[in-house]
Design an enzyme around this catalytic site. Structure first.
Site, PDB file in Angstrom:
ATOM      1  CG  ASP A 342       4.696   3.260 -12.716  1.00 39.35           C
ATOM      2  OD1 ASP A 342       5.204   4.387 -12.829  1.00 39.35           O
ATOM      3  OD2 ASP A 342       3.675   3.045 -12.049  1.00 39.35           O
ATOM      4  CE1 TYR A 430      -1.975   3.475  -5.643  1.00 42.96           C
ATOM      5  CE2 TYR A 430      -1.512   5.497  -6.819  1.00 42.96           C
ATOM      6  CZ  TYR A 430      -2.414   4.634  -6.229  1.00 42.96           C
ATOM      7  OH  TYR A 430      -3.732   4.941  -6.232  1.00 42.96           O
TER       8      TYR A 430
HETATM    9 CU   LIG Z   1      -4.687   4.382  -7.746  1.00 38.89          CU
END
Ligand SMILES: [Cu+2]
Ligand SMILES: *[C@@H]1O[C@H](CO)[C@@H](O)[C@H](O)[C@H]1NC(C)=O
Ligand SMILES: *[C@@H]1O[C@H](CO)[C@@H](O)[C@H](O)[C@H]1NC(C)=O
Ligand SMILES: *[C@@H]1O[C@H](CO)[C@@H](O)[C@H](O)[C@H]1NC(C)=O
Ligand SMILES: *[C@@H]1O[C@H](CO)[C@@H](O)[C@H](O)[C@H]1NC(C)=O
Ligand SMILES: *[C@@H]1O[C@H](CO)[C@@H](O)[C@H](O)[C@H]1NC(C)=O
Length: 701
Positions: A342, A430
């Site tokens: 990420d 997320y």
């Molecule tokens: Cu997760």
């Protein structure tokens, strides 16, 4: 995955819970609803050499580069623009010598730009306005994806006739489709080009489109040409139609959840910390807080005041999240490639979001902004990217009740107040909530909270009893599989414990048998300490056997002769479950051990490599460490990886309550004695009207 859809997301309503503050507490006119901001780029005249680039410095960087590439302006894209910090010895000598007249250290910028399908690494000097070097990178992997190219790519399918056909064939309305971008990883291909994959969702009027995947449709986009290269529509799976996936309060219907009262701390005298530019002082701590488009928050030069020695002593030179690795565990066609790195692919700083006063941070928080260069080099402001606040959660710093002295009972308690620096990075679905918490006791507690929305897969199943094969996840709602995955976060922790020359000491706790007959006991444990001489001796998989891990300065000892140090108290001991020869694990090899120690090297910053997108694992911490360099009594860096194996549960759907983990760096014979022995409890807390409440005598509102 990619935050390409920001513009489509709704603006959240301001109220989220029915707050019930104890208004009668407020004798003064001070309102807890006012919040403070620090305008970090306008107030300071002298740069700290580690200050992040200001908007005007980003501006100058852009114009220097555009001037030198005059003919190519429209096609040059900026993928990383950040401070090329001065060498460590220069910073340390600047720190020890500088006065208001000291000449500032040169301000240099490191730029990664793409031009004509090539990656350029450019270093330039802001004061001379000259390019110092410009090299074409010819290795594997690509730089951070810009938000603009992700947005552009995610819009391509909407006008792509085969895609429009697929939508029509499913009886859906293309106006209700949104798409998101996914990096493609690397699976042994010899040749690669700069591509990403796109998957789409059916919003059907909800904000929570991630739970309505159009499963089976995958689009491959060439980013250099910004064109669709491949298109697949493999499966016909119903779009999950689960109700109640909304998370916006304004869209909710009664009944509502439990009503929560506010717990607020009062600071009639204002905050107890001082912020000058990016330098923060609070209680016995002093540190620098920077922002980087890749790392997000960077804590530098953290020092703690020693009451006995009457001086600040260095603990940390630099600490930040070096990389994240989020591999999904579904090896099937439309999912196998989801093996995200990420920070290096999406930018943990680029993904940072504006914090909501009163909600992301408590009422007493102060906010700071962050800046980065967007694709065209112009500066973007992320307002309120950090909040800084004193935290009192009702915990105890230390206490004792002494009732064994005849005729008296002594109770001494000190409240634990700490200083927190918070930021949130939302990488697509997320949200990672990052806290750096400084405690007067000398501990630095680092935590991450995972929240946001699961990455789900559409399947035909509506009940667990129907599932006979491995679906690589949990049926969290009808037609909806929450797919198994991991989150690994690797922290770069350059501790300088009272100086740069440090060693890594592993103190193992081992069972001993009582062999002679002097004791009725048969066993006990004791410790053996080993100082790691080289990198290989400092690679540690936690949880296998008990050990204390200390970064120590063997050149300095306490009065009673113990080397001074700081120890790592790990929270998570999670190790990867992928096999070593699996391609994602080769790229994410920095997760193989929870702890690594390397000699300091300014260019070894990113545990997953400088070019993480489609990387081949050639530039990871695991590769650097193979050199097995000497690390004893040297300037060393500790890398700690914490991980989460995430097998989803139904409560994680449709939005996941925060799941936290963290670790602590705690003094280990650094001080002569408890450094908070003489710390007084704060008076503001003593005034609380709650001190007399007793269960049974009190009825909540
Ligand atoms: Cu997760
Ligand atoms: C950036 O540069 C432009 C001109 O190129 C100027 O108008 C603008 O004010 C500058 N912004 C900052 C923050 O320096
Ligand atoms: C920019 O890119 C376009 C499309 O790839 C190309 O046609 C054009 O020649 C490029 N321009 C320059 C100045 O490189
Ligand atoms: C498709 O969705 C758009 C936007 O939500 C709406 O305005 C339009 O009426 C819909 N079309 C059909 C045929 O349902
Ligand atoms: C869209 O929403 C409507 C109304 O809530 C529902 O009846 C329909 O099944 C949904 N369609 C899809 C494909 O999710
Ligand atoms: C620093 O690290 C880089 C990348 O691993 C390496 O190429 C270089 O040789 C190292 N420098 C020193 C002095 O070890």
């Amino acid at each position: 995955m990619a935050p390409t859809l920001k513009k489509l997301l709704p603006v959240f309503p301001l109220s989220i819970l029915s707050f019930c503050f104890f208004f009668f507490l407020f004798h003064s006119t001070q309102s807890i609803f006012s919040f403070s901001r620090i305008s970090s780029h306008t107030t300071h005249h002298h740069h700290h050499p580690l200050d992040p680039l200001t908007p005007s410095e980003l501006n100058i960087t852009r114009s220097i580069i555009l001037t030198s590439y005059a003919g190519s302006i429209p096609n040059l894209t900026f993928h990383y623009v950040g401070l090329d910090e001065p060498d460590k010895p220069d910073i340390l000598s600047w720190l020890s010598n500088h006065t208001s007249t000291t000449k500032p250290l040169p301000r240099r910028v490191f730029v990664i730009a793409r031009l004509n399908k090539q990656t350029h690494e450019i270093i330039l000097d802001l004061s001379t306005k000259l390019i110092i070097s410009d090299q074409i990178y010819s290795g594997h992997g690509y730089p951070i994806l810009t938000l603009e190219e992700q947005t552009a790519a995610s819009e391509l399918p909407l006008t792509h006739p085969p895609f429009m056909e697929s939508i029509k064939a499913r009886g859906l309305n293309i106006s209700e489709v949104v798409c998101s971008t996914y990096t493609v990883g690397w699976f042994g291909e010899r040749k690669s080009s700069r591509v990403l994959k796109i998957q789409c969702f059916y919003t059907n009027g909800t904000a929570n489109f991630y739970v309505r995947p159009l499963e089976g449709i995958t689009v491959v986009v060439d980013l250099d040409e910004m064109k669709i290269k491949e298109y697949y529509d493999r499966l016909k799976v119903p779009v999950p139609t689960t109700e109640d996936t909304e998370y916006r309060l304004s869209k909710q219907k009664p009944p509502f959840g439990p009503r929560l009262n506010s717990a607020t701390i009062l600071q009639p005298e204002g905050p107890g910390f001082v912020i000058e530019g990016h330098s923060i002082r609070w209680a016995n701590w002093a540190f620098h807080l920077g922002f980087d488009v890749r790392a997000g928050p960077i804590i530098s030069l953290a020092s703690i005041y020693d009451l006995e020695k009457q001086k600040y002593r260095r603990v940390l030179y630099r600490a930040y999240v070096s990389e994240l690795f989020v591999p999904y565990m579904d090896p099937t066609e439309d999912w196998y490639f989801k093996t995200f790195i990420d920070a290096g692919e999406f930018g943990f700083g680029q993904s940072a979001v504006s914090l909501k006063p009163m909600e992301d941070c408590p009422a007493q928080a102060v906010f700071m902004d962050g800046y980065y260069a967007r694709q065209d080099g112009k500066s973007v402001q992320i307002s309120n990217v950090f909040c800084i606040f004193e935290q009192y959660a009702g915990n105890v710093m230390w206490r004792h009740t002494e009732s064994d002295i005849p005729g008296e009972v002594i109770t001494e308690v000190r409240q634990e107040v700490s200083l927190v620096v918070r930021s949130v990075s939302t990488v697509g679905n997320y949200d990672y909530m990052m806290d750096w918490e400084f405690k007067p006791s000398g501990s630095i507690k680092v935590s991450v909270g995972l929240t946001g929305i699961l990455e789900v897969k559409g399947m035909s199943y509506t009940h667990a009893d129907q599932i006979k094969e491995d679906v690589h996840g949990t049926l969290v709602a009808e037609n909806t599989i929450g797919v198994y995955h991991d989150h690994f976060l690797s922290y770069h922790l350059d501790l300088d414990v009272d100086g740069e020359a440090n060693s890594f000491v592993k103190t193992s706790l081992e069972t001993r048998r009582v062999t002679d007959n002097v004791s009725p006991r048969r066993s006990y444990w004791t410790t053996t300490s080993e100082t790691a001489k080289t990198e290989s001796e400092a690679r540690i998989r936690l949880g296998l056997k008990p050990a204390d891990l200390v970064v120590s300065n063997q050149n300095k000892k306490t009065k009673v002769g113990n080397p001074i140090g700081y120890r790592l108290i790990p929270g998570s001991m999670t190790s990867p479950l992928l096999s070593d020869d699996d391609y994602p694990q080769i790229r994410g090899a920095f997760t193989k051990y929870n702890v690594w120690v390397t000699p300091y090297n300014k260019s070894e910053k990113w545990a997953g490599g400088l070019y993480a997108d489609q990387s081949r694992g050639e530039d990871t911490l695991a590769m650097w460490s193979l050199r097995n360099r000497e690390i004893e009594n040297k300037d060393i860096v500790m890398w700690y990886t914490m991980g989460f194996h995430h097998a989803p549960y139904q409560e994680d759907f449709p939005i996941m309550p925060t799941l936290s983990s963290g670790f602590e760096l705690r003094p280990a014979n650094f001080f002569e004695r408890n450094p908070v022995l003489k710390t007084k409890s704060p008076e503001i807390l003593v005034n609380s009207i709650n001190h007399n409440r007793r269960a049974g005598a009190f009825h909540g509102v």
